[in-house]
Design an enzyme around this catalytic site. Structure first.
Site, short mmCIF file in Angstrom:
data_model
loop_
_atom_site.label_atom_id
_atom_site.label_comp_id
_atom_site.label_asym_id
_atom_site.label_seq_id
_atom_site.Cartn_x
_atom_site.Cartn_y
_atom_site.Cartn_z
N THR A 187 0.83 -1.20 0.00
CA THR A 187 0.00 0.00 0.00
C THR A 187 0.87 1.25 0.00
O THR A 187 2.10 1.17 -0.15
CB THR A 187 -1.04 -0.05 1.15
OG1 THR A 187 -1.94 1.03 0.98
CG2 THR A 187 -0.40 0.02 2.53
N LYS A 207 3.46 1.38 -3.82
CA LYS A 207 2.86 0.62 -4.94
C LYS A 207 3.66 0.73 -6.24
O LYS A 207 3.63 -0.16 -7.06
CB LYS A 207 1.42 1.08 -5.18
CG LYS A 207 0.45 0.66 -4.10
CD LYS A 207 -0.98 1.00 -4.48
CE LYS A 207 -1.94 0.64 -3.37
NZ LYS A 207 -3.33 0.77 -3.77
N ASP A 257 -6.53 -3.98 -7.12
CA ASP A 257 -7.47 -2.84 -6.96
C ASP A 257 -8.38 -2.85 -8.18
O ASP A 257 -9.60 -2.67 -8.08
CB ASP A 257 -6.71 -1.51 -6.90
CG ASP A 257 -5.91 -1.36 -5.61
OD1 ASP A 257 -6.35 -1.91 -4.58
OD2 ASP A 257 -4.85 -0.72 -5.65
N GLY A 309 -11.11 12.97 -9.83
CA GLY A 309 -9.81 12.77 -9.19
C GLY A 309 -8.79 12.25 -10.18
O GLY A 309 -9.16 11.71 -11.24
N ALA A 310 -7.52 12.41 -9.84
CA ALA A 310 -6.45 11.94 -10.74
C ALA A 310 -5.25 11.44 -9.94
O ALA A 310 -4.12 11.56 -10.38
CB ALA A 310 -6.06 13.05 -11.70
N GLY A 321 -3.67 8.05 -7.43
CA GLY A 321 -3.42 6.63 -7.69
C GLY A 321 -4.70 5.83 -7.89
O GLY A 321 -4.78 4.98 -8.79
N ALA A 322 -5.71 6.11 -7.08
CA ALA A 322 -6.97 5.35 -7.18
C ALA A 322 -7.65 5.65 -8.52
O ALA A 322 -8.15 4.74 -9.19
CB ALA A 322 -7.88 5.73 -6.02
N ARG A 340 -8.87 18.88 -10.06
CA ARG A 340 -8.46 20.23 -9.72
C ARG A 340 -7.12 20.54 -10.39
O ARG A 340 -6.95 21.58 -11.02
CB ARG A 340 -8.30 20.23 -8.18
CG ARG A 340 -8.01 21.48 -7.51
CD ARG A 340 -8.04 21.25 -6.02
NE ARG A 340 -7.03 20.27 -5.57
CZ ARG A 340 -6.76 20.00 -4.31
NH1 ARG A 340 -7.43 20.62 -3.34
NH2 ARG A 340 -5.84 19.13 -3.98
N LYS A 395 -2.24 16.39 -13.66
CA LYS A 395 -2.29 14.99 -13.20
C LYS A 395 -3.30 14.19 -14.02
O LYS A 395 -3.09 13.02 -14.35
CB LYS A 395 -2.63 14.94 -11.71
CG LYS A 395 -1.39 15.22 -10.87
CD LYS A 395 -1.71 15.56 -9.44
CE LYS A 395 -2.12 14.38 -8.60
NZ LYS A 395 -2.42 14.81 -7.21
P1 ATR Z 1 -5.17 8.24 -3.94
O1 ATR Z 1 -3.88 7.48 -4.02
O2 ATR Z 1 -6.12 7.74 -2.87
O3 ATR Z 1 -5.83 8.40 -5.24
P2 ATR Z 1 -3.98 10.87 -4.07
O4 ATR Z 1 -3.02 10.35 -5.07
O5 ATR Z 1 -3.47 11.73 -2.95
O6 ATR Z 1 -4.78 9.70 -3.36
O7 ATR Z 1 -5.14 11.65 -4.87
C1 ATR Z 1 -6.11 12.41 -4.22
C2 ATR Z 1 -7.06 13.01 -5.23
O8 ATR Z 1 -8.03 13.79 -4.52
C3 ATR Z 1 -6.42 13.96 -6.23
O9 ATR Z 1 -7.11 13.87 -7.45
C4 ATR Z 1 -6.65 15.33 -5.58
O10 ATR Z 1 -6.68 16.42 -6.46
P3 ATR Z 1 -5.30 17.14 -6.92
O11 ATR Z 1 -4.67 16.18 -7.90
O12 ATR Z 1 -5.73 18.39 -7.56
O13 ATR Z 1 -4.49 17.30 -5.68
C5 ATR Z 1 -8.04 15.12 -5.04
N1 ATR Z 1 -8.34 16.08 -3.98
C6 ATR Z 1 -7.90 16.06 -2.71
N2 ATR Z 1 -8.40 17.10 -2.02
C7 ATR Z 1 -9.20 17.81 -2.87
C8 ATR Z 1 -10.02 18.96 -2.77
N3 ATR Z 1 -10.14 19.62 -1.63
N4 ATR Z 1 -10.71 19.36 -3.86
C9 ATR Z 1 -10.62 18.69 -5.04
N5 ATR Z 1 -9.86 17.59 -5.20
C10 ATR Z 1 -9.16 17.14 -4.14
#
Ligand code: ATR
Length: 290
Positions: A66, A70, A106, A130-131, A133-134, A155, A159
């Site tokens: 994790t 990864k 996953d 979102g962009a 890892g998940a 946002r 990414k």
């Molecule tokens: P994971 O591995 O769980 O996917 P991560 O790589 O930290 O975690 O990704 C978190 C995601 O949540 C990203 O897409 C992040 O947006 P940014 O790439 O712009 O950082 C998004 N995210 C986290 N907080 C946010 C917020 N307050 N508003 C919008 N997007 C958010």
């Protein structure tokens, strides 16, 4: 649990590791299917060479990986299954004579959940919020299906662009040029201008995760009217704000609990060459909701 000299050891490496639910899930599976195995957490120090050598030398038969390892673990593996290689992330290692082989359950877990829920992505417009890892794993799972389009909303656009680039490369390698042209990247604001609907939306950000349960990455009602199926990868709380909005607009919503359970089940099946019965999945879910 009766640990003895013949007990097989499985485990998970990560940092931090205190929050992991994997030992809970895997130890339930072993008890339920009657396999003499134990699953333990390892807080790993980042020295991937020695971590991998140590686990292998001790004969640990299966390892989950994790955050934050990864991707970092990949150079230490003797082989990586194709989709995991393209995503650039593995979460499961299987002991083999030649070394550890890497997989990404996953993706397999989410795929299995969709099948169990009777959700087909064929001819669907998929929206990924979102962009990180998940989101990357979800995007690759979708790219392996006959979806109509994939829209990645984030946002930080760079990414999302990076995921798009990897997807296009993957699709070209597969000869699927038409989907390669239907991958879009945009902000939540830009998504508002889009006309089509019938979305299957995957919520892959950590916005709305407990304790900040009142937050939601998109609040716009007009968006939710276009969502037919909304899948939030978060499972705490069990009903996120995103899910609430999807349901209020008439769509079906799911949380990430089953995906988490199925990714564990898929790892377990890879390690033990067995099929975990559906009743066991139900049992795990029941215990996790207690
Ligand atoms: P994971 O591995 O769980 O996917 P991560 O790589 O930290 O975690 O990704 C978190 C995601 O949540 C990203 O897409 C992040 O947006 P940014 O790439 O712009 O950082 C998004 N995210 C986290 N907080 C946010 C917020 N307050 N508003 C919008 N997007 C958010």
């Amino acid at each position: 649990m009766n640990i003895n000299g013949k007990t097989t050891v499985f485990g998970i490496i990560g940092d931090p590791i205190e929050h992991t639910m994997s030992p809970f899930i895997h130890n339930i599976i072993s008890r339920a299917v009657g396999i003499d195995a134990v699953y333990v957490p390892f807080r790993a120090n980042g020295d991937m060479v020695n971590i991998t050598k140590g686990l292998y030398a001790l004969g640990v038969k299966g390892i989950n990986v994790t955050v934050p390892y990864k991707t970092k673990i990949i150079p230490q593996l003797y082989m990586v299954e194709e989709v995991a290689q393209r995503i650039g992330a593995v979460n499961t290692l299987k002991y083999t004579e030649e070394g550890y082989k890497g997989y990404n359950t996953d993706i397999l877990g989410l795929d299995r959940e969709l099948i169990k829920e009777g959700i087909s992505l064929d001819n669907r417009n998929v929206v990924i919020l979102g962009a990180g890892g998940a989101a990357r794993a979800v995007a690759f799972m979708c790219a392996g299906k006959a979806v109509s389009s994939i829209t990645i909303v984030n946002r930080t656009l760079a990414k999302a662009e990076s995921i798009k680039e990897s997807l296009v490369e993957y699709l070209i390698a597969k000869g699927n040029f038409s989907l390669g042209e239907k991958i879009y990247v945009m902000t939540a604001e830009e998504l508002k201008q889009r006309g089509e609907g019938g979305y299957v939306a995957f919520q892959c950000t950590n916005v709305g995760l407990s304790p900040k349960v009142d937050e939601c990455v998109i609040c716009d009602e007009a968006f939710y009217e276009k969502v037919e199926i909304g899948i939030d990868l978060i499972y705490k709380p069990a009903r996120t704000r995103f899910m609430k909005y999807v349901e209020e607009a008439g769509g079906r919503a799911f949380n990430g609990l089953r995906m988490l359970i199925y990714q564990a089940v898929c790892s377990y099946e890879i390690w033990n060459d067995i099929k975990v019965p559906d009743e066991v999945v139900g049992l795990i879910e029941e215990k996790m909701l207690k």
